[in-house]
Design an enzyme around this catalytic site. Structure first.
Site, PDB file in Angstrom:
ATOM      1  CB  CYS A   2      36.683  42.912  46.420  1.00 51.16           C
ATOM      2  SG  CYS A   2      36.408  42.870  44.635  1.00 51.16           S
ATOM      3  NE  ARG A  47      36.722  39.041  40.211  1.00 53.09           N
ATOM      4  CZ  ARG A  47      36.768  38.600  38.968  1.00 53.09           C
ATOM      5  NH1 ARG A  47      36.486  37.330  38.710  1.00 53.09           N
ATOM      6  NH2 ARG A  47      37.103  39.415  37.977  1.00 53.09           N
ATOM      7  CG  LEU A  48      31.343  43.856  42.771  1.00 57.14           C
ATOM      8  CD1 LEU A  48      30.006  43.141  42.681  1.00 57.14           C
ATOM      9  CD2 LEU A  48      31.167  45.269  43.313  1.00 57.14           C
ATOM     10  CB  ILE A  50      34.821  45.554  38.207  1.00 60.03           C
ATOM     11  CG1 ILE A  50      34.017  45.727  39.496  1.00 60.03           C
ATOM     12  CG2 ILE A  50      34.712  46.793  37.323  1.00 60.03           C
ATOM     13  CD1 ILE A  50      32.544  45.980  39.297  1.00 60.03           C
ATOM     14  N   GLY A  74      40.491  47.015  44.470  1.00 63.52           N
ATOM     15  CA  GLY A  74      40.851  48.297  43.891  1.00 63.52           C
ATOM     16  C   GLY A  74      40.636  48.361  42.399  1.00 63.52           C
TER      17      GLY A  74
END
Length: 320
Positions: A2, A47-48, A50, A74
């Site tokens: 991110c 944001r990615l 996950i 993280g």
């Protein structure tokens, strides 16, 4: 992966902020948030998704009661244990692994939070009651983090990439791994992975077995995700072994893709068999013995460093 940005002061008033923050968009294509809890701080996040890919997992996270804001790029590997510790005591709004950092910080503060995380992370916390901006980075420095001082007001800024800060700051530095920023201008080391206060003196076969078990555990805890997990393969031993371990842990086959074409590789079955073969080979004593040969064997053992206690007392007003 991110992209985060945090600063004291009103970064939105800076003409270069928007274009600079856009340079991080490739790190987080799923959501973008820019908030100012008050006029003293700016928090921005790409944001990615996950863990918990719903909007409940969007960042920054906020505890409106304690007035604490969190951004974290993280993965928190001891998230299940921490979630269990605070479940019923803290009103979690998501199933994101990073949200557990909020109650951990509120109970223990920034120093002990950094020490208790089994994670790779770069995080920023704004404590509105204390009027302080904190930051921390994992002991190895897996997740990138940089800091600088605003060219106009000299106030500190943090970002995932140096190129974001360069147009805004008079100077930019890499945030030192294993340190936290205490909100008062000091970078304090909470763990030094290069320092060891004990050495492994176990027999060779026991040492090799522990290396194998730690490697398997290191792969296993990185497989937790709410989206499909992929592997980047060079075709060499290391990446193939990691992929083979992952396939064994997940009890699934591995589909090989050609990165140039984005299609399934014709040799996928051959590759899968190679992963299986590497997994089987890793159970043999003869496979791991050569890995230990370069280590200098001392009178007390094999010279393999162990994990000593954290070095919690070192301080530096400016990290090297």
């Amino acid at each position: 992966m991110c992209g985060l940005f945090g600063s004291l002061g009103n970064a939105l008033a800076l003409p270069e902020f928007r274009s600079s923050f856009e340079l991080l968009r490739h790190r987080g294509p799923d959501d973008t948030e820019v908030v100012q809890p008050d006029g003293e701080v700016t928090l921005a996040f790409h944001r990615l998704a996950i863990m918990d890919p719903s909007h409940a997992g969007d960042q920054p996270f906020c505890d409106n009661v304690q007035q604490v804001w969190l951004m974290c790029n993280g993965e928190v590997y001891n998230y299940p244990e921490l979630y269990q510790r605070y479940q019923g005591r803290y009103p979690f709004a998501s199933h994101s692994d990073c949200e557990v950092i909020l109650p951990l910080y509120e109970e223990l503060g920034i120093a002990e939070t950094a020490r208790q995380l089994d994670a790779e992370f770069a995080l920023i916390i704004w404590d509105q009651k204390l009027r302080k901006l904190f930051a921390a980075r994992d002991p190895i420095g897996i997740r990138p983090l940089f800091y600088g001082y605003g060219a106009q007001d000299g106030k500190i800024m943090f970002a995932s990439e140096m190129k974001v800060l360069s147009p805004l700051c008079s100077e930019v530095h890499a945030f030192p791994p294993g340190h936290y920023y205490d909100g008062d201008g000091r970078f304090i080391r909470y763990r030094d992975i290069a320092k060891s206060e004990r050495f492994n003196t176990d027999p060779l076969d026991k040492t090799l077995l522990e290396i194998r078990e730690r490697l398997i555990e290191a792969v296993r805890k990185r497989l937790v995700a709410d989206v499909p997990v992929g592997y980047l393969l060079s075709g060499g031993l290391d990446s193939s072994l990691v992929c083979g371990i992952a396939a064994h842990v997940l009890r699934c086959s591995v589909a090989a893709l050609d990165s140039r074409q984005g299609v399934q590789y014709r040799g996928a079955l051959k590759f899968e068999r190679r992963c299986d073969a590497l997994w089987e080979a890793s159970t043999l004593d003869g496979y791991l013995v050569p890995l230990a040969e370069p280590a200098a064997a001392g009178a007390e053992g094999h010279g393999i460093p162990g994990s000593g206690p954290a070095n919690n007392g070192d301080r530096a007003s400016e990290p090297e």
